[in-house]
Design a protein around this motif. Sequence first.
Motif, PDB file in Angstrom:
ATOM      1  N   ALA A  60     -10.461   4.554   3.436  1.00 37.59           N
ATOM      2  CA  ALA A  60      -9.840   3.599   2.771  1.00 37.59           C
ATOM      3  C   ALA A  60      -8.965   2.850   3.449  1.00 37.59           C
ATOM      4  N   ALA A  61      -8.801   1.487   3.231  1.00 39.97           N
ATOM      5  CA  ALA A  61      -7.801   0.784   3.725  1.00 39.97           C
ATOM      6  C   ALA A  61      -6.540   0.895   2.997  1.00 39.97           C
ATOM      7  N   ALA A  62      -5.347   1.331   3.505  1.00 40.59           N
ATOM      8  CA  ALA A  62      -4.165   1.308   2.763  1.00 40.59           C
ATOM      9  C   ALA A  62      -3.545   0.113   2.338  1.00 40.59           C
ATOM     10  N   VAL A  63      -3.857  -0.805   3.320  1.00 41.56           N
ATOM     11  CA  VAL A  63      -3.129  -2.082   3.130  1.00 41.56           C
ATOM     12  C   VAL A  63      -4.188  -3.159   4.028  1.00 41.56           C
ATOM     13  N   SER A  64      -4.099  -4.400   3.849  1.00 35.77           N
ATOM     14  CA  SER A  64      -5.228  -5.259   4.708  1.00 35.77           C
ATOM     15  C   SER A  64      -4.496  -6.676   4.832  1.00 35.77           C
ATOM     16  N   TYR A  65      -4.829  -7.221   6.087  1.00 32.26           N
ATOM     17  CA  TYR A  65      -3.926  -8.450   6.257  1.00 32.26           C
ATOM     18  C   TYR A  65      -5.082  -9.357   5.897  1.00 32.26           C
ATOM     19  N   ILE A  66      -5.121 -10.311   4.945  1.00 30.94           N
ATOM     20  CA  ILE A  66      -6.164 -11.066   4.343  1.00 30.94           C
ATOM     21  C   ILE A  66      -5.440 -12.641   4.190  1.00 30.94           C
ATOM     22  N   ASP A  67      -6.184 -13.614   4.782  1.00 35.38           N
ATOM     23  CA  ASP A  67      -5.755 -14.978   4.435  1.00 35.38           C
ATOM     24  C   ASP A  67      -4.100 -15.126   4.812  1.00 35.38           C
ATOM     25  N   GLY A  68      -3.592 -14.432   5.850  1.00 35.64           N
ATOM     26  CA  GLY A  68      -2.261 -14.693   6.181  1.00 35.64           C
ATOM     27  C   GLY A  68      -1.112 -13.957   5.451  1.00 35.64           C
TER      28      GLY A  68
END
Length: 126
Positions: A113-121
Amino acid sequence: MRYSLVFHAPEPQEGGPQPSAEVMAEMQKLMSDYADALYSAGVFIAAEMLEPQQATTTVTRRGGSVVIEDGPFAAAKEALAGVFVIDVESRDAALAWAEKFPGTSYGVIEVRAAAVSYIDGRWVQP
């Protein structure tokens, strides 16, 4: 929730047996069909299949200065071969997609699982 399906597979050995053109074409078709199924289901984010470890360049700054070296970080029989990123509702859904991954016939899928994602800046936590 975003999950990475991290694919580990045996590295082709230089001078060792290689898959035939027919086997490679069949696996490429299976991988394309799998990616198409992810896309059709609306869960596909990205996919990358990686070059063999011999093509790796490592970069570190651990000793205080930048060091760039050819070759993998660590020699291993199995190596990171690719990553599929999907966005599904649960761990069970991610595992269900991992079970369908064609590369599990010769490699292993690690579901994370992603712990944190960079989405839309911006960084987003699930």
